[in-house]
Design a protein around this motif. Structure first.
Motif, short mmCIF file in Angstrom:
data_model
loop_
_atom_site.label_atom_id
_atom_site.label_comp_id
_atom_site.label_asym_id
_atom_site.label_seq_id
_atom_site.Cartn_x
_atom_site.Cartn_y
_atom_site.Cartn_z
N LEU A 32 0.88 -1.16 0.00
CA LEU A 32 0.00 0.00 0.00
C LEU A 32 0.92 1.21 0.00
O LEU A 32 1.46 1.60 1.04
N MET A 33 1.14 1.79 -1.16
CA MET A 33 2.17 2.83 -1.27
C MET A 33 2.00 3.64 -2.54
O MET A 33 1.24 3.27 -3.44
N HIS A 47 -0.02 9.65 -5.81
CA HIS A 47 -0.98 9.20 -4.79
C HIS A 47 -0.80 7.71 -4.54
O HIS A 47 -0.14 7.01 -5.31
N GLY A 48 -1.40 7.21 -3.47
CA GLY A 48 -1.22 5.83 -3.08
C GLY A 48 -2.05 4.85 -3.89
O GLY A 48 -3.05 5.21 -4.50
N CYS A 319 2.92 -13.13 0.27
CA CYS A 319 3.73 -12.44 -0.74
C CYS A 319 3.67 -10.92 -0.53
O CYS A 319 2.59 -10.33 -0.46
N LYS A 320 4.83 -10.29 -0.45
CA LYS A 320 4.94 -8.85 -0.29
C LYS A 320 5.96 -8.30 -1.28
O LYS A 320 6.81 -9.04 -1.80
N ALA A 334 -1.33 4.14 5.23
CA ALA A 334 -2.40 3.49 5.99
C ALA A 334 -2.99 4.43 7.04
O ALA A 334 -4.20 4.48 7.25
N GLY A 335 -2.14 5.22 7.69
CA GLY A 335 -2.61 6.11 8.73
C GLY A 335 -2.94 5.36 10.02
O GLY A 335 -2.60 4.18 10.17
N PRO A 336 -3.62 6.03 10.96
CA PRO A 336 -4.14 7.40 10.85
C PRO A 336 -3.00 8.41 10.69
O PRO A 336 -1.96 8.33 11.33
N ALA A 337 -3.24 9.38 9.81
CA ALA A 337 -2.29 10.43 9.52
C ALA A 337 -3.03 11.74 9.36
O ALA A 337 -4.28 11.77 9.38
N ASP A 338 -2.28 12.82 9.18
CA ASP A 338 -2.89 14.14 9.07
C ASP A 338 -3.48 14.41 7.70
O ASP A 338 -4.03 15.48 7.46
#
Length: 497
Positions: A32-33, A47-48, A319-320, A334-338
């Motif tokens: 997730l990036m 954007h992600g 798998c990653k 992922a957050g929580p973030a601002d």
């Protein structure tokens, strides 16, 4: 036996498409990036994304790199393709933002629509959707297929109709796929979507036969005139597998919480939903699957090409991505973030959204703003299909219809195909040649009075009855098949399982 001697008619072939398909589960994301080697190669994406498939996905990715992946998050261990879409996030009233739980990873459908379908070639990549769109130019809901006009058949319009946001409520009959082309409001989802939202997108399947990519990653492809089948525009005569993505998001986890949902590209409407694909298949294996995976169940287990090479869910989920790019080391998607990772602002529209900038960004400083006025999208009531959509354990599965009748095709004209992606641009009607009409469909000129279908050797044929100067009798069978359907006459819905 159906006699039509009560009126003068002739029979003409509309189309013939097999009911073959398979759906490829990718039960966990590899990351997730802010990674998008198609649109933003060599740098951090604007954007992600939620990423699935082959593990060797980097800022710049080649076919050979994907083939060298150590693992895949998809069920068939030799499918090293890369699949990704925006992720869904929730903005709390105080501006704190966190990712919504993704349920079951992704389902990638390979629908074998049309004739002489070719495997995706080496180096092939494509994009569906437009990240900057914030409105919808067509009627809401879609008119029935028989009522489509030339405006409905433009590439721009077909692209808008390729999106769907299925309101999930497993105690009710399933909604039809791509019934709703926008993300419902939070109030609507709280009240009606007890099991979340399923985001859906159809890729174009008509290829120009030569370019594995294009400057905007779209112009080498085009939609057939029914999106999930029909006639390809002139110059895009090669049929590739029809890709259809599904991702499910647990929006009910935020029921009664003040705030709203937004996609990672800053889109709260859903009109800017989009998806990317890079082919990572062994070409011969994919071509064999196209020719062999004809079981109407759509299960990978029922295709001999995949036999002995299917991964378990735990194996897929392990798998990653092999190496997170250093430029993303400070990201928290992922957050929580601002705010949203990439410092993405929320843009409501309806104007075309400002372009987002790729590259390294500091931690979020742009506090998301919540809408203070009317919702940016309309409301469509929950609309069930005629029969419940067959789903897997996670709720994935294109909705099913038991079709009684097939509406006549809309009238087609012969003009050039438009490749414009701007919301203000007028896309032109896809060109239709006489050869294409003979191969896949016929123009529905004045005089077509009814249609019907029959099946022969695994191919579903649609027959149009057109008034002429003689009287004939037509023998035809109505199709009632749990795995194929056309549009609902009342709602203009469509889906396929």
């Amino acid at each position: 036996m159906k006699s039509v001697a009560s009126f003068t008619a002739a029979v003409a072939l509309l189309s013939g498409t097999t009911n073959a398909f398979w759906r490829m589960p990718c039960r966990e994301r590899i990351g997730l990036m802010r990674l998008d080697p198609i649109v933003d190669p060599g740098t951090a994406s604007s954007h992600g994304h939620t990423l699935h498939g082959g593990s060797n996905l980097q800022e710049e990715t080649t076919y050979e790199m994907l083939r060298d992946s150590n693992c895949t998050s998809c069920q068939f261990e030799d499918d090293k393709s890369a699949y990704w879409t925006p992720s869904l996030h929730f903005i709390h009233e105080n501006g704190k933002t966190e990712v919504v739980e993704q349920i079951g990873g992704m389902l990638a459908y390979y629908l074998l629509l049309g004739k002489d379908i070719k495997a995706f070639p080496k180096g092939f990549r494509m994009l569906a959707g437009d990240s900057r769109l914030r409105n919808f130019t067509g009627a809401v809901p879609d008119p029935p297929l028989a009522a489509w006009t030339e405006e409905d058949l433009t590439q721009f319009s077909l692209g808008q109709k390729s999106l769907g946001f299925n309101c999930l409520h497993y105690k009710k009959p399933a909604e039809g796929a791509r019934y709703r082309h926008f993300l419902p409001t939070k109030d609507y989802m709280d009240e009606n979507c007890a099991d979340g939202i399923r985001a859906e997108i159809f890729f174009p399947s008509c290829w120009n036969g030569k370019d594995v990519d294009s400057d905007n990653h779209k112009d080498h492809m085009a939609y057939p005139n029914m999106i999930d089948g029909g006639v390809c525009p002139e110059g895009f005569d090669t049929r590739l597998p029809s890709l259809f993505y599904e991702t499910i998001w647990n929006t009910q986890a935020f029921k009664d919480f003040p705030g709203q949902f937004v996609w990672s590209n800053g889109d709260p409407t859903g009109y800017g939903y989009h998806a990317d694909f890079i082919n990572g298949w062994d070409i011969d294996t994919l071509q064999s699957a196209v020719e062999t995976c004809t079981d109407p169940s759509g299960k990978t287990e029922d295709c001999p090409v995949f036999s002995g090479a299917l991964l378990s869910e735990p194996e897929m989920m392990q798998c990653k991505i092999e190496s997170q790019p250093k430029i993303l080391s400070n990201d928290d998607c992922a957050g929580p973030a601002d705010g949203l990772c990439g410092n993405v602002p929320v843009q409501y529209g309806p104007a075309y959204a400002a372009a987002l900038k790729p590259g390294d960004h500091a931690e979020p400083t742009v506090k998301p703003t919540l809408a203070s006025s009317a919702a940016p999208v309309p409301t469509l009531s929950y609309a069930s299909a005629r029969s419940k959509g067959a789903t897997d354990a996670y709720g994935g599965g294109i909705s099913v219809y038991n079709v009684e009748e097939t509406p006549a095709m809309p009238t087609l004209t012969s003009t050039s195909v438009s490749t414009s992606t701007s919301v203000e641009a007028e896309a032109e009607t896809p060109a239709v040649t006489a050869a294409a009409l003979a191969d896949d469909a016929i123009s529905s000129d004045d005089g077509i009075v009814s249609t019907s279908t029959y099946t022969s050797e695994g191919i579903v044929y649609e027959v149009a009855i057109k008034e002429i100067a003689v009287t004939v009798t037509v023998e035809a069978k109505r199709r009632r098949h749990a795995h194929m359907h056309r549009r609902d006459r009342e709602h203009g819905l469509l889906g396929r399982h």
